[in-house]
Design a protein around this motif. Sequence first.
Motif, PDB file in Angstrom:
ATOM      1  N   SER A  40       0.849  -1.189   0.000  1.00 24.77           N
ATOM      2  CA  SER A  40       0.000   0.000   0.000  1.00 24.77           C
ATOM      3  C   SER A  40       0.881   1.234   0.000  1.00 24.77           C
ATOM      4  CB  SER A  40      -0.891   0.023   1.240  1.00 24.77           C
ATOM      5  OG  SER A  40      -1.522   1.282   1.386  1.00 24.77           O
ATOM      6  N   LEU A  41       0.459   2.235  -0.740  1.00 28.13           N
ATOM      7  CA  LEU A  41       1.183   3.491  -0.736  1.00 28.13           C
ATOM      8  C   LEU A  41       0.528   4.499   0.210  1.00 28.13           C
ATOM      9  CD1 LEU A  41       2.098   3.604  -4.508  1.00 28.13           C
ATOM     10  CD2 LEU A  41       3.684   3.369  -2.602  1.00 28.13           C
ATOM     11  N   ASN A  42      -0.232   3.997   1.170  1.00 28.96           N
ATOM     12  CA  ASN A  42      -0.809   4.846   2.205  1.00 28.96           C
ATOM     13  C   ASN A  42       0.015   4.819   3.485  1.00 28.96           C
ATOM     14  OD1 ASN A  42      -3.015   5.919   0.844  1.00 28.96           O
ATOM     15  ND2 ASN A  42      -4.268   4.109   1.230  1.00 28.96           N
ATOM     16  N   THR A  43       1.096   4.036   3.514  1.00 26.70           N
ATOM     17  CA  THR A  43       1.976   4.030   4.674  1.00 26.70           C
ATOM     18  C   THR A  43       3.333   4.600   4.282  1.00 26.70           C
ATOM     19  OG1 THR A  43       2.809   1.796   4.256  1.00 26.70           O
ATOM     20  CG2 THR A  43       0.840   1.988   5.603  1.00 26.70           C
ATOM     21  N   GLU A  44       3.918   5.346   5.200  1.00 26.06           N
ATOM     22  CA  GLU A  44       5.151   6.055   4.867  1.00 26.06           C
ATOM     23  C   GLU A  44       6.276   5.100   4.496  1.00 26.06           C
ATOM     24  OE1 GLU A  44       8.304   9.271   6.764  1.00 26.06           O
ATOM     25  OE2 GLU A  44       6.269   9.143   7.571  1.00 26.06           O
ATOM     26  N   TYR A  45       6.380   3.967   5.203  1.00 26.19           N
ATOM     27  CA  TYR A  45       7.493   3.077   4.894  1.00 26.19           C
ATOM     28  C   TYR A  45       7.405   2.545   3.475  1.00 26.19           C
ATOM     29  CZ  TYR A  45      11.001  -0.431   4.746  1.00 26.19           C
ATOM     30  OH  TYR A  45      12.104  -1.155   4.348  1.00 26.19           O
ATOM     31  N   ASN A  46       6.229   2.145   3.028  1.00 27.81           N
ATOM     32  CA  ASN A  46       6.094   1.616   1.672  1.00 27.81           C
ATOM     33  C   ASN A  46       6.432   2.673   0.623  1.00 27.81           C
ATOM     34  OD1 ASN A  46       4.681  -1.290   1.175  1.00 27.81           O
ATOM     35  ND2 ASN A  46       4.129  -0.493   3.179  1.00 27.81           N
ATOM     36  N   VAL A  47       6.099   3.915   0.913  1.00 31.67           N
ATOM     37  CA  VAL A  47       6.438   4.983  -0.019  1.00 31.67           C
ATOM     38  C   VAL A  47       7.943   5.248  -0.003  1.00 31.67           C
ATOM     39  CG1 VAL A  47       6.086   7.420  -0.577  1.00 31.67           C
ATOM     40  CG2 VAL A  47       4.150   5.990   0.068  1.00 31.67           C
ATOM     41  N   LEU A  48       8.561   5.200   1.176  1.00 25.45           N
ATOM     42  CA  LEU A  48      10.008   5.326   1.246  1.00 25.45           C
ATOM     43  C   LEU A  48      10.684   4.210   0.451  1.00 25.45           C
ATOM     44  CD1 LEU A  48      10.475   6.252   5.009  1.00 25.45           C
ATOM     45  CD2 LEU A  48      10.731   7.768   3.039  1.00 25.45           C
ATOM     46  N   VAL A  68       5.855   0.734 -10.300  1.00 22.69           N
ATOM     47  CA  VAL A  68       5.388   0.477  -8.937  1.00 22.69           C
ATOM     48  C   VAL A  68       3.864   0.377  -8.958  1.00 22.69           C
ATOM     49  CG1 VAL A  68       5.337   1.294  -6.554  1.00 22.69           C
ATOM     50  CG2 VAL A  68       7.359   1.718  -7.981  1.00 22.69           C
ATOM     51  N   LEU A  69       3.336  -0.746  -8.494  1.00 18.53           N
ATOM     52  CA  LEU A  69       1.904  -1.020  -8.523  1.00 18.53           C
ATOM     53  C   LEU A  69       1.378  -1.129  -7.098  1.00 18.53           C
ATOM     54  CD1 LEU A  69       2.048  -3.726 -11.338  1.00 18.53           C
ATOM     55  CD2 LEU A  69       1.350  -1.339 -11.586  1.00 18.53           C
ATOM     56  N   ASP A  70       0.323  -0.387  -6.785  1.00 22.19           N
ATOM     57  CA  ASP A  70      -0.193  -0.261  -5.434  1.00 22.19           C
ATOM     58  C   ASP A  70      -1.225  -1.345  -5.143  1.00 22.19           C
ATOM     59  OD1 ASP A  70      -1.192   0.536  -3.003  1.00 22.19           O
ATOM     60  OD2 ASP A  70      -1.719   2.572  -3.624  1.00 22.19           O
ATOM     61  N   GLY A  71      -0.905  -2.236  -4.184  1.00 20.65           N
ATOM     62  CA  GLY A  71      -1.815  -3.304  -3.808  1.00 20.65           C
ATOM     63  C   GLY A  71      -2.956  -2.881  -2.913  1.00 20.65           C
ATOM     64  N   ARG A  72      -2.906  -1.653  -2.387  1.00 25.80           N
ATOM     65  CA  ARG A  72      -3.992  -1.061  -1.607  1.00 25.80           C
ATOM     66  C   ARG A  72      -4.440  -1.942  -0.439  1.00 25.80           C
ATOM     67  NH1 ARG A  72      -7.667   2.008  -6.269  1.00 25.80           N
ATOM     68  NH2 ARG A  72      -5.899   3.019  -7.301  1.00 25.80           N
ATOM     69  N   GLN A  73      -3.505  -2.642   0.156  1.00 23.11           N
ATOM     70  CA  GLN A  73      -3.756  -3.508   1.319  1.00 23.11           C
ATOM     71  C   GLN A  73      -4.858  -4.533   1.035  1.00 23.11           C
ATOM     72  OE1 GLN A  73      -1.622  -3.695   3.486  1.00 23.11           O
ATOM     73  NE2 GLN A  73      -1.386  -1.964   4.871  1.00 23.11           N
ATOM     74  N   ASP A  74      -4.901  -5.037  -0.174  1.00 24.36           N
ATOM     75  CA  ASP A  74      -5.955  -5.955  -0.568  1.00 24.36           C
ATOM     76  C   ASP A  74      -5.362  -7.117  -1.351  1.00 24.36           C
ATOM     77  OD1 ASP A  74      -8.964  -6.455  -0.980  1.00 24.36           O
ATOM     78  OD2 ASP A  74      -8.188  -6.470  -3.026  1.00 24.36           O
ATOM     79  N   VAL A  75      -5.630  -8.352  -0.907  1.00 21.18           N
ATOM     80  CA  VAL A  75      -5.020  -9.521  -1.551  1.00 21.18           C
ATOM     81  C   VAL A  75      -5.534  -9.708  -2.977  1.00 21.18           C
ATOM     82  CG1 VAL A  75      -4.541 -10.711   0.611  1.00 21.18           C
ATOM     83  CG2 VAL A  75      -6.728 -11.086  -0.514  1.00 21.18           C
ATOM     84  N   LEU A  76      -6.800  -9.405  -3.234  1.00 22.11           N
ATOM     85  CA  LEU A  76      -7.344  -9.562  -4.583  1.00 22.11           C
ATOM     86  C   LEU A  76      -6.721  -8.555  -5.536  1.00 22.11           C
ATOM     87  CD1 LEU A  76      -9.265 -10.917  -6.553  1.00 22.11           C
ATOM     88  CD2 LEU A  76     -11.073  -9.343  -5.785  1.00 22.11           C
ATOM     89  N   THR A  77      -6.552  -7.324  -5.065  1.00 25.01           N
ATOM     90  CA  THR A  77      -5.897  -6.310  -5.900  1.00 25.01           C
ATOM     91  C   THR A  77      -4.484  -6.752  -6.265  1.00 25.01           C
ATOM     92  OG1 THR A  77      -7.185  -4.512  -4.920  1.00 25.01           O
ATOM     93  CG2 THR A  77      -5.105  -3.908  -5.988  1.00 25.01           C
ATOM     94  N   GLN A  78      -3.744  -7.262  -5.295  1.00 23.61           N
ATOM     95  CA  GLN A  78      -2.390  -7.724  -5.584  1.00 23.61           C
ATOM     96  C   GLN A  78      -2.399  -8.890  -6.569  1.00 23.61           C
ATOM     97  OE1 GLN A  78      -0.262  -8.313  -1.763  1.00 23.61           O
ATOM     98  NE2 GLN A  78       0.843  -6.460  -2.339  1.00 23.61           N
ATOM     99  N   SER A  79      -3.332  -9.798  -6.407  1.00 24.57           N
ATOM    100  CA  SER A  79      -3.435 -10.928  -7.334  1.00 24.57           C
ATOM    101  C   SER A  79      -3.701 -10.445  -8.755  1.00 24.57           C
ATOM    102  CB  SER A  79      -4.555 -11.868  -6.872  1.00 24.57           C
ATOM    103  OG  SER A  79      -4.677 -12.968  -7.750  1.00 24.57           O
ATOM    104  N   ASN A  80      -4.594  -9.465  -8.893  1.00 19.52           N
ATOM    105  CA  ASN A  80      -4.890  -8.914 -10.214  1.00 19.52           C
ATOM    106  C   ASN A  80      -3.688  -8.201 -10.811  1.00 19.52           C
ATOM    107  OD1 ASN A  80      -7.522  -9.869 -10.101  1.00 19.52           O
ATOM    108  ND2 ASN A  80      -8.364  -7.949  -9.307  1.00 19.52           N
TER     109      ASN A  80
END
Length: 337
Positions: A40-48, A68-80
Amino acid sequence: MKTTRRFLMGAAAGLALAGMVFGGSSADAKTLKIAAIVQSLNTEYNVLWADAAKAHPALADGTATLTVLDGRQDVLTQSNLFDTAITEKYDAIIFIPVDIDAGNEPIERAKAAGIPVFGSNTMVSNTALYDAYINSNDVEAGEMLAKAVIDKAGPQAKVVILEGMLGQSAQVQRLEGIQKVLKENPGVTILEQNTANWSRAEAITLMENFLTSHGDAIQGVLAENDEMAVGAIEGIRNHGLDPKTVPVAGVDGIKDALEAVKRGEQSMSILQDANGQAQGAIDLALHKIVGDSYKPRAAVWDVNGGKLAWNDGKDQHYHVPWLAVTSENVDKVLVGN
């Protein structure tokens, strides 16, 4: 104008969400294509992490591109997103999974399509699926943060635990480290334990709820990341207590946590090397694609003056060292960040 981490975080998130490619032209057949599927790109560490990955020298000189592809803290999004990377025939995928088990199957699909997958930061349960992976030892981080709080609060302390998103490897392994230290300190009492999903906002609310139930009986806070540590500190302040009187420790080394350490409101932040993990993963991917002629370029490796042994890129698992940040060294760390 001074560029802040928060500005960079917003900029990086916008670029990644737009699907922009960093490095040489993807139309160039000689340019290698790497996809980074992050939590997820909503947390500072992942953006760093993403920002560090973009700065790898191989992107600047056109050796490779990085999307860089944002999984948005969702397993289905990451799978897609794995399906997208497979369809678009990326040469390699770097993966920061949302869930320790759900991430296995997308890796299997990528490997079946002939695309190597490299782990970074958080892991899947079947690490044998990775061509190689690089992270920091999260069990060790849990041990470090637990010891830091107990050292301040005492061997009979009453503490609370703020956990990350349940099922992520960092949550599972940091809790394992915490539990190991608690077993060695049987006098410590856990008053409350719940997840705040790595979120500062959720941690504020959770800490306020803990304090409503237990008040000043809470003598220490074990937060599995710094976003939650900073949120806990805010919750303590909102409850009318002085944060300096309640030891709090967290993990990542984000700027707000380091500033809290400097103010004496956070006992310790355990710095996680985003540059080492991100750029190290790119080196491992390029070594796999190019072969032994590829020379690593990240500063983390011993061949470039760092502390982590490259070992000709032959290892499957690399551990980037942690750095415990306390009042004694926080000024130096802040200057470097």
